[in-house]
Scaffold this motif. Structure first.
Motif, PDB file in Angstrom:
ATOM      1  N   ALA A 121       0.835  -1.197   0.000  1.00 34.17           N
ATOM      2  CA  ALA A 121       0.000   0.000   0.000  1.00 34.17           C
ATOM      3  C   ALA A 121       0.870   1.247   0.000  1.00 34.17           C
ATOM      4  O   ALA A 121       2.063   1.197   0.312  1.00 34.17           O
ATOM      5  N   TYR A 122       0.241   2.352  -0.344  1.00 31.24           N
ATOM      6  CA  TYR A 122       0.922   3.650  -0.305  1.00 31.24           C
ATOM      7  C   TYR A 122       0.156   4.563   0.635  1.00 31.24           C
ATOM      8  O   TYR A 122      -1.054   4.756   0.477  1.00 31.24           O
ATOM      9  N   ASP A 123       0.858   5.124   1.611  1.00 31.25           N
ATOM     10  CA  ASP A 123       0.272   6.041   2.587  1.00 31.25           C
ATOM     11  C   ASP A 123       0.475   7.472   2.097  1.00 31.25           C
ATOM     12  O   ASP A 123       1.604   7.958   2.036  1.00 31.25           O
ATOM     13  N   PHE A 124      -0.621   8.130   1.736  1.00 33.82           N
ATOM     14  CA  PHE A 124      -0.535   9.481   1.180  1.00 33.82           C
ATOM     15  C   PHE A 124      -0.085  10.523   2.205  1.00 33.82           C
ATOM     16  O   PHE A 124       0.479  11.536   1.843  1.00 33.82           O
ATOM     17  N   GLU A 125      -0.342  10.279   3.483  1.00 32.52           N
ATOM     18  CA  GLU A 125       0.049  11.256   4.498  1.00 32.52           C
ATOM     19  C   GLU A 125       1.549  11.235   4.772  1.00 32.52           C
ATOM     20  O   GLU A 125       2.171  12.277   4.926  1.00 32.52           O
ATOM     21  N   SER A 126       2.140  10.053   4.819  1.00 29.87           N
ATOM     22  CA  SER A 126       3.580   9.965   5.084  1.00 29.87           C
ATOM     23  C   SER A 126       4.403   9.863   3.802  1.00 29.87           C
ATOM     24  O   SER A 126       5.629   9.915   3.847  1.00 29.87           O
ATOM     25  N   ASN A 127       3.721   9.704   2.659  1.00 24.94           N
ATOM     26  CA  ASN A 127       4.387   9.510   1.368  1.00 24.94           C
ATOM     27  C   ASN A 127       5.320   8.302   1.387  1.00 24.94           C
ATOM     28  O   ASN A 127       6.426   8.351   0.845  1.00 24.94           O
ATOM     29  N   LYS A 128       4.851   7.227   2.028  1.00 25.41           N
ATOM     30  CA  LYS A 128       5.666   6.017   2.137  1.00 25.41           C
ATOM     31  C   LYS A 128       4.870   4.788   1.699  1.00 25.41           C
ATOM     32  O   LYS A 128       3.665   4.736   1.851  1.00 25.41           O
ATOM     33  N   ASP A 129       5.630   3.824   1.183  1.00 26.36           N
ATOM     34  CA  ASP A 129       5.036   2.520   0.885  1.00 26.36           C
ATOM     35  C   ASP A 129       4.908   1.734   2.180  1.00 26.36           C
ATOM     36  O   ASP A 129       5.744   1.860   3.084  1.00 26.36           O
ATOM     37  N   LEU A 130       3.862   0.920   2.260  1.00 27.41           N
ATOM     38  CA  LEU A 130       3.629   0.075   3.421  1.00 27.41           C
ATOM     39  C   LEU A 130       3.496  -1.372   2.975  1.00 27.41           C
ATOM     40  O   LEU A 130       3.024  -1.650   1.871  1.00 27.41           O
ATOM     41  N   ILE A 131       3.901  -2.275   3.842  1.00 21.39           N
ATOM     42  CA  ILE A 131       3.596  -3.689   3.677  1.00 21.39           C
ATOM     43  C   ILE A 131       2.727  -4.059   4.869  1.00 21.39           C
ATOM     44  O   ILE A 131       3.131  -3.885   6.019  1.00 21.39           O
ATOM     45  N   ILE A 132       1.529  -4.515   4.587  1.00 26.92           N
ATOM     46  CA  ILE A 132       0.582  -4.873   5.645  1.00 26.92           C
ATOM     47  C   ILE A 132       0.317  -6.373   5.530  1.00 26.92           C
ATOM     48  O   ILE A 132      -0.239  -6.827   4.534  1.00 26.92           O
ATOM     49  N   ASN A 133       0.743  -7.113   6.525  1.00 30.81           N
ATOM     50  CA  ASN A 133       0.565  -8.560   6.532  1.00 30.81           C
ATOM     51  C   ASN A 133      -0.634  -8.937   7.385  1.00 30.81           C
ATOM     52  O   ASN A 133      -0.986  -8.215   8.321  1.00 30.81           O
ATOM     53  N   GLY A 134      -1.240 -10.054   7.068  1.00 33.98           N
ATOM     54  CA  GLY A 134      -2.368 -10.518   7.851  1.00 33.98           C
ATOM     55  C   GLY A 134      -2.666 -11.979   7.591  1.00 33.98           C
ATOM     56  O   GLY A 134      -2.231 -12.546   6.589  1.00 33.98           O
ATOM     57  N   LYS A 135      -3.410 -12.588   8.506  1.00 31.76           N
ATOM     58  CA  LYS A 135      -3.802 -13.984   8.349  1.00 31.76           C
ATOM     59  C   LYS A 135      -4.915 -14.134   7.307  1.00 31.76           C
ATOM     60  O   LYS A 135      -5.113 -15.201   6.748  1.00 31.76           O
ATOM     61  N   ALA A 136      -5.665 -13.052   7.110  1.00 30.52           N
ATOM     62  CA  ALA A 136      -6.757 -13.062   6.132  1.00 30.52           C
ATOM     63  C   ALA A 136      -6.801 -11.705   5.445  1.00 30.52           C
ATOM     64  O   ALA A 136      -6.436 -10.696   6.038  1.00 30.52           O
ATOM     65  N   THR A 137      -7.226 -11.703   4.207  1.00 33.82           N
ATOM     66  CA  THR A 137      -7.374 -10.456   3.461  1.00 33.82           C
ATOM     67  C   THR A 137      -8.804 -10.387   2.951  1.00 33.82           C
ATOM     68  O   THR A 137      -9.262 -11.296   2.253  1.00 33.82           O
ATOM     69  N   ILE A 138      -9.494  -9.343   3.316  1.00 35.95           N
ATOM     70  CA  ILE A 138     -10.862  -9.119   2.845  1.00 35.95           C
ATOM     71  C   ILE A 138     -10.831  -7.904   1.941  1.00 35.95           C
ATOM     72  O   ILE A 138     -10.390  -6.825   2.344  1.00 35.95           O
ATOM     73  N   ILE A 139     -11.294  -8.068   0.731  1.00 31.71           N
ATOM     74  CA  ILE A 139     -11.339  -6.953  -0.207  1.00 31.71           C
ATOM     75  C   ILE A 139     -12.759  -6.412  -0.198  1.00 31.71           C
ATOM     76  O   ILE A 139     -13.691  -7.084  -0.620  1.00 31.71           O
ATOM     77  N   ALA A 140     -12.919  -5.206   0.296  1.00 33.39           N
ATOM     78  CA  ALA A 140     -14.227  -4.541   0.342  1.00 33.39           C
ATOM     79  C   ALA A 140     -14.028  -3.144  -0.219  1.00 33.39           C
ATOM     80  O   ALA A 140     -14.047  -2.154   0.492  1.00 33.39           O
ATOM     81  N   SER A 141     -13.831  -3.078  -1.516  1.00 34.07           N
ATOM     82  CA  SER A 141     -13.409  -1.829  -2.141  1.00 34.07           C
ATOM     83  C   SER A 141     -14.525  -1.076  -2.848  1.00 34.07           C
ATOM     84  O   SER A 141     -14.278  -0.049  -3.465  1.00 34.07           O
ATOM     85  N   GLY A 142     -15.726  -1.576  -2.790  1.00 33.86           N
ATOM     86  CA  GLY A 142     -16.824  -0.847  -3.409  1.00 33.86           C
ATOM     87  C   GLY A 142     -17.058  -1.255  -4.844  1.00 33.86           C
ATOM     88  O   GLY A 142     -16.446  -2.182  -5.359  1.00 33.86           O
ATOM     89  N   GLY A 143     -17.953  -0.532  -5.465  1.00 34.84           N
ATOM     90  CA  GLY A 143     -18.398  -0.857  -6.814  1.00 34.84           C
ATOM     91  C   GLY A 143     -17.505  -0.326  -7.906  1.00 34.84           C
ATOM     92  O   GLY A 143     -16.408   0.164  -7.665  1.00 34.84           O
ATOM     93  N   GLY A 144     -18.006  -0.423  -9.114  1.00 36.92           N
ATOM     94  CA  GLY A 144     -17.224  -0.033 -10.276  1.00 36.92           C
ATOM     95  C   GLY A 144     -17.953   0.935 -11.175  1.00 36.92           C
ATOM     96  O   GLY A 144     -18.041   0.721 -12.378  1.00 36.92           O
ATOM     97  N   SER A 145     -18.474   2.004 -10.622  1.00 35.13           N
ATOM     98  CA  SER A 145     -19.236   2.946 -11.441  1.00 35.13           C
ATOM     99  C   SER A 145     -18.375   3.651 -12.471  1.00 35.13           C
ATOM    100  O   SER A 145     -18.891   4.187 -13.450  1.00 35.13           O
ATOM    101  N   ALA A 146     -17.065   3.637 -12.299  1.00 40.06           N
ATOM    102  CA  ALA A 146     -16.186   4.334 -13.237  1.00 40.06           C
ATOM    103  C   ALA A 146     -16.195   3.705 -14.634  1.00 40.06           C
ATOM    104  O   ALA A 146     -15.703   4.307 -15.575  1.00 40.06           O
ATOM    105  N   ILE A 147     -16.760   2.517 -14.767  1.00 45.46           N
ATOM    106  CA  ILE A 147     -16.826   1.916 -16.098  1.00 45.46           C
ATOM    107  C   ILE A 147     -17.919   2.563 -16.960  1.00 45.46           C
ATOM    108  O   ILE A 147     -17.972   2.334 -18.153  1.00 45.46           O
ATOM    109  N   TYR A 148     -18.757   3.400 -16.332  1.00 47.93           N
ATOM    110  CA  TYR A 148     -19.820   4.089 -17.063  1.00 47.93           C
ATOM    111  C   TYR A 148     -19.412   5.538 -17.319  1.00 47.93           C
ATOM    112  O   TYR A 148     -18.785   6.174 -16.481  1.00 47.93           O
ATOM    113  N   SER A 149     -19.800   6.068 -18.460  1.00 47.94           N
ATOM    114  CA  SER A 149     -19.453   7.463 -18.758  1.00 47.94           C
ATOM    115  C   SER A 149     -20.218   8.425 -17.861  1.00 47.94           C
ATOM    116  O   SER A 149     -19.742   9.506 -17.556  1.00 47.94           O
ATOM    117  N   ARG A 150     -21.417   8.028 -17.417  1.00 43.12           N
ATOM    118  CA  ARG A 150     -22.200   8.860 -16.499  1.00 43.12           C
ATOM    119  C   ARG A 150     -22.735   7.956 -15.395  1.00 43.12           C
ATOM    120  O   ARG A 150     -23.267   6.892 -15.664  1.00 43.12           O
TER     121      ARG A 150
END
Length: 146
Positions: free
Chosen positions: A74-103
């Motif tokens: 990951a990239y932390d915009f506040e510190s301007n640094k790359d991060l490595i975040i480790n975990g036993k599980a990864t859940i992706i909850a990033s939202g929808g994909g409305s950007a595929i539509y022009s409007r």
């Protein structure tokens, strides 16, 4: 879990929407269901000692081997640094994909990056038609109104 869904006479109200034939939609504070749900889950997360909240951060790659995901780059915009975040599980909850539509009436930040991250690591993507989206938007050139 005590999510404050709308109630009538002490019972949760099931709404009917769109082309539904059965009442099965729950609301909270009327049309503010999404906002209420996010606030509810945030409260649960904030009081959980096992969860660390990292804000203003962009996940740009999953850390995987051939069988499982055990973290993210990951990239932390506040510190301007790359991060490595480790975990036993990864859940992706990033939202929808409305950007595929022009409007779209969804936020411009809904770009489906979670699906892309998983796909890039070999995840099989299916049932994309079941992702909730709201591409419906009406536009007209102003000069046509007058």
């Amino acid at each position: 879990m005590e999510m404050p869904f709308d109630k009538e006479n002490g019972n949760i109200v099931f709404g009917l929407e769109g082309g539904h034939s059965l009442r099965r939609v729950l609301h909270a504070s009327g049309d503010a269901t999404g906002k209420e749900l996010v606030n509810f889950v945030l409260k649960l997360i904030q009081y959980n000692k096992n969860i660390t909240i990292i804000e203003n951060t962009l996940v740009y790659k999953l850390i995987t081997d051939s069988q499982e995901c055990y973290g993210v780059y990951a990239y932390d915009f506040e510190s301007n640094k790359d991060l490595i975040i480790n975990g036993k599980a990864t859940i992706i909850a990033s939202g929808g994909g409305s950007a595929i539509y022009s409007r779209s009436t969804n936020p411009h930040t809904s770009i489906a990056e979670g699906i892309s991250l998983a796909y890039n690591e070999g995840a099989f993507i299916e049932s994309m038609e079941f992702i909730q989206f709201h591409p419906t938007a009406f536009t007209i050139r102003m000069e046509k109104l007058f």
